[in-house]
Design an enzyme around this catalytic site. Structure first.
Site, PDB file in Angstrom:
ATOM      1  N   CYS A 375      17.059   4.507  12.093  1.00  0.00           N
ATOM      2  CA  CYS A 375      16.003   4.942  11.172  1.00  0.00           C
ATOM      3  C   CYS A 375      15.810   3.913  10.049  1.00  0.00           C
ATOM      4  CB  CYS A 375      16.282   6.351  10.669  1.00  0.00           C
ATOM      5  SG  CYS A 375      14.756   7.185  10.233  1.00  0.00           S
ATOM      6  N   HIS A 500      16.997   9.476  15.295  1.00  0.00           N
ATOM      7  CA  HIS A 500      18.404   9.715  14.933  1.00  0.00           C
ATOM      8  C   HIS A 500      19.194  10.130  16.171  1.00  0.00           C
ATOM      9  CE1 HIS A 500      18.244   9.416  10.543  1.00  0.00           C
ATOM     10  NE2 HIS A 500      17.005   9.857  10.666  1.00  0.00           N
ATOM     11  N   GLU A 502      22.182  10.255  16.597  1.00  0.00           N
ATOM     12  CA  GLU A 502      23.462  10.917  16.274  1.00  0.00           C
ATOM     13  C   GLU A 502      23.341  12.443  16.301  1.00  0.00           C
ATOM     14  OE1 GLU A 502      21.439   9.433  14.117  1.00  0.00           O
ATOM     15  OE2 GLU A 502      21.768  10.054  12.040  1.00  0.00           O
TER      16      GLU A 502
HETATM   17  N1  GLN Z   1      13.256   6.265   4.280  1.00  0.00           N
HETATM   18  C1  GLN Z   1      12.786   6.009   5.605  1.00  0.00           C
HETATM   19  C2  GLN Z   1      11.558   6.827   5.956  1.00  0.00           C
HETATM   20  O1  GLN Z   1      11.279   7.825   5.328  1.00  0.00           O
HETATM   21  C3  GLN Z   1      13.882   6.243   6.616  1.00  0.00           C
HETATM   22  C4  GLN Z   1      14.308   7.670   6.701  1.00  0.00           C
HETATM   23  C5  GLN Z   1      15.621   7.836   7.405  1.00  0.00           C
HETATM   24  O2  GLN Z   1      16.373   6.892   7.571  1.00  0.00           O
HETATM   25  N2  GLN Z   1      15.943   9.037   7.800  1.00  0.00           N
HETATM   26  O3  GLN Z   1      10.855   6.486   6.868  1.00  0.00           O
END
Ligand code: GLN
Length: 535
Positions: A375, A500, A502
């Site tokens: 992410c 994600h 995970e």
């Molecule tokens: N801050 C970034 C976004 O909003 C990544 C978010 C995250 O890593 N969950 O796109």
């Protein structure tokens, strides 16, 4: 017709109600029953997604995008289930439902009270699992005696009254501390906490005792006598090599037998012990030393699912994982990561620490160090490639600079449209198509995947062509145009994913990228050892 197990806790918080409940659930599964598990938390936050990871650990994302408490991660990792919003409840959203009904005139002007209106809503939420599974396990957050937990205990008391005696069980988790000066384990805190539970009208059927030392028969007898349970139903939960050893520890004390007897159930199949031996593989052949580079390094629970995903992948591959949490603002970061076998840059929000992450990615890319960006970690890897491979020196994310001239990561119109429907972020499961021959495709072994998301910004499709020419390849898209995975060729292992991975893995079903990553890291470690040996 479902059976219900309520799990409460006493004496202290953080004793592991989630893990204990999930372990009992696992045993029921291994005996052939279908199981689900839900959390009821007495705090008033309506949306755990906005809670500070420093206070509360990570925000877990359920399959439908619900942002939840990290305990749901344990439910999934133990039970292999897919949780949704129904698996997580807080006083905040329960009260909100009741108050909204009141505003709409549903209660026809009657006085709205904790009993029966809040307790009715709690029970309605318990009943959601009716007939969905054989056994629903309900974990009540907090400890007995907390003021805000009382409506939940009252709801359990009522629920028990309203159901046949052998349909509802209560399991209470307590602490049996060892007092060094006296050289003894003490049962008094357990007696007090069970007495508190009895004040609320609940007599536990099983008492699980967290302890550092072995609980002998005499102590079990004492707890049984004072707490009104059978001696066999006093269960020792001593420290284990990992939480995944707890189902076996409970099985050795016949917890599944006791539960089935109280429910009047026979096992649906002979106990499947393969899960117990799968967990043993942790003590396997290789080893990998992994760095997790973020800004919540003081609070390890902030990266709980990443850590567990590494271990689950390690269990599958027989690789022992040693993790190190590194602060992305540490000036000595580069020298620290050079000693590691692989680095993960996890998700996150805001600019602080981002430049350190970008430097770490550059190091990993140039030195063949296995890299896995998740992410925000993937977004940093796009920025790094733009700056250092494509020469766009001012490349950044519009999250960090809304006026950026080169927002390689940006909030797109399509994303804005998504956010109008789904709250403020792209949350929950989305599909992606993987490119044939890519690392991702090789790892997943299939061109179609679905993974959970939680973010606002995206790899800006306007920059894809330039960055691909510079060497950063997009290996997966959502809906044909939103980049989901980036990779670099001719590198032992370099991958960044917008989702994600995970979230959603379980013992025996590791995420393929985590599995590939730990293998690449263990391989590097072996190669380094061989090179050292040859020198
Ligand atoms: N801050 C970034 C976004 O909003 C990544 C978010 C995250 O890593 N969950 O796109």
């Amino acid at each position: 017709m479902s059976k219900w197990i309520f799990v409460t806790g006493g004496v202290a918080s953080s004793l592991g109600k989630g893990v204990s409940g999930a372990s009992i659930g696992k045993l029921m599964q291994l005996n052939g029953f279908s199981v689900t598990m839900a959390k009821f938390d007495p705090y008033f936050n309506v949306d755990p997604g906005t809670m500070n990871p420093y206070q509360h650990g990570e925000v877990y994302v359920a399959s439908d995008g619900a942002e939840t408490d990290l305990d749901l991660g344990y439910y999934e990792r133990f039970l292999g289930i897919r949780t949704t919003k129904a698996n997580t409840n807080t006083s905040g959203d329960i009260y909100k439902t009741v108050i909204e009904r009141e505003i709409k005139g549903y209660y026809k002007g009657n006085t709205v009270q904790v009993i029966p209106h809040i307790t009715d809503e709690i029970k309605r939420r318990f009943r959601i699992f009716e007939d969905m599974v054989d056994v629903a396990i309900i974990e009540i957050g907090g400890t007995v005696g907390d003021i805000e937990g009382l409506p939940f205990l009252e709801a359990i008391r009522q629920f028990r009254q309203e159901h046949p005696r052998n349909d509802v069980l209560c399991v209470h988790l307590t602490l049996v501390p060892f007092i060094g000066a006296a050289g003894e384990l003490k049962t008094k805190p357990t007696q007090h906490s069970v007495s508190k539970l009895r004040d609320a009208g609940i007599i536990p059927d099983i008492i699980i005792c967290r302890t550092e030392k072995h609980i002998d028969d005499a102590i079990k007898k004492k707890i049984a006598l004072f707490c009104n349970v059978k001696k066999e139903a006093v269960i020792e939960a001593s420290d284990c090599p990992s939480v995944y050893h707890i189902p076996e520890l409970f099985h050795r004390q016949n917890v599944d037998g006791i539960v089935m007897k109280l429910f009047g159930l026979e096992p649906k199949k002979p106990l499947d012990t393969a899960w117990f031996s799968a967990v043993e593989k942790t003590d396997g052949n290789g080893c990998a030393h992994i760095g997790i580079i973020g800004k919540y390094t003081g609070m390890k629970d902030a990266y709980k699912s990443i850590s567990e995903s590494l271990h689950i992948a390690g269990i599958e591959k027989g690789i022992k994982i040693k993790e190190e949490y590194l602060d992305s603002e540490d000036p000595a970061l580069e020298s620290k990561i050079s000693a590691l076998d692989g680095i993960i840059i996890p998700g996150g929000y805001g600019y602080r620490g981002v430049e350190g992450k970008i430097s770490a990615i550059k190091y990993a890319r140039e030195h063949g160090l296995p890299f896995f960006g998740i992410c925000l970690g993937m977004q940093c890897c796009v920025i790094e490639a733009a700056r250092n491979m494509a020469g766009i020196k001012d490349a950044t994310s519009s999250e960090f600079d809304p006026e950026a001239a080169n927002p390689v990561i940006a909030m797109l119109d399509e994303q804005k449209a998504v956010t109008k429907i789904g709250g403020t972020q792209r949350c929950g499961e989305y599909s992606a198509k993987l490119k044939e021959g890519s690392l991702a495709h090789r790892l997943y072994g299939s061109p179609d995947i679905t993974e959970r998301h939680r973010h606002r910004y995206e790899f800006n499709p306007e920059y894809v062509e330039t960055l691909e020419k510079a060497g950063l390849k997009v290996s997966a898209y959502h809906a044909g145009f939103l980049p989901e995975i980036v990779e670099i060729e001719n590198h032992p292992f370099f991958i960044g994913v917008q989702f994600h991975p995970e979230f959603g893995c379980s013992i025996g079903k590791p995420n393929p990228i985590f599995a590939g990553f730990v293998e690449a890291a263990a391989l590097l470690r072996r190669e380094k050892a061989e090179a050292d040996g040859a020198r």
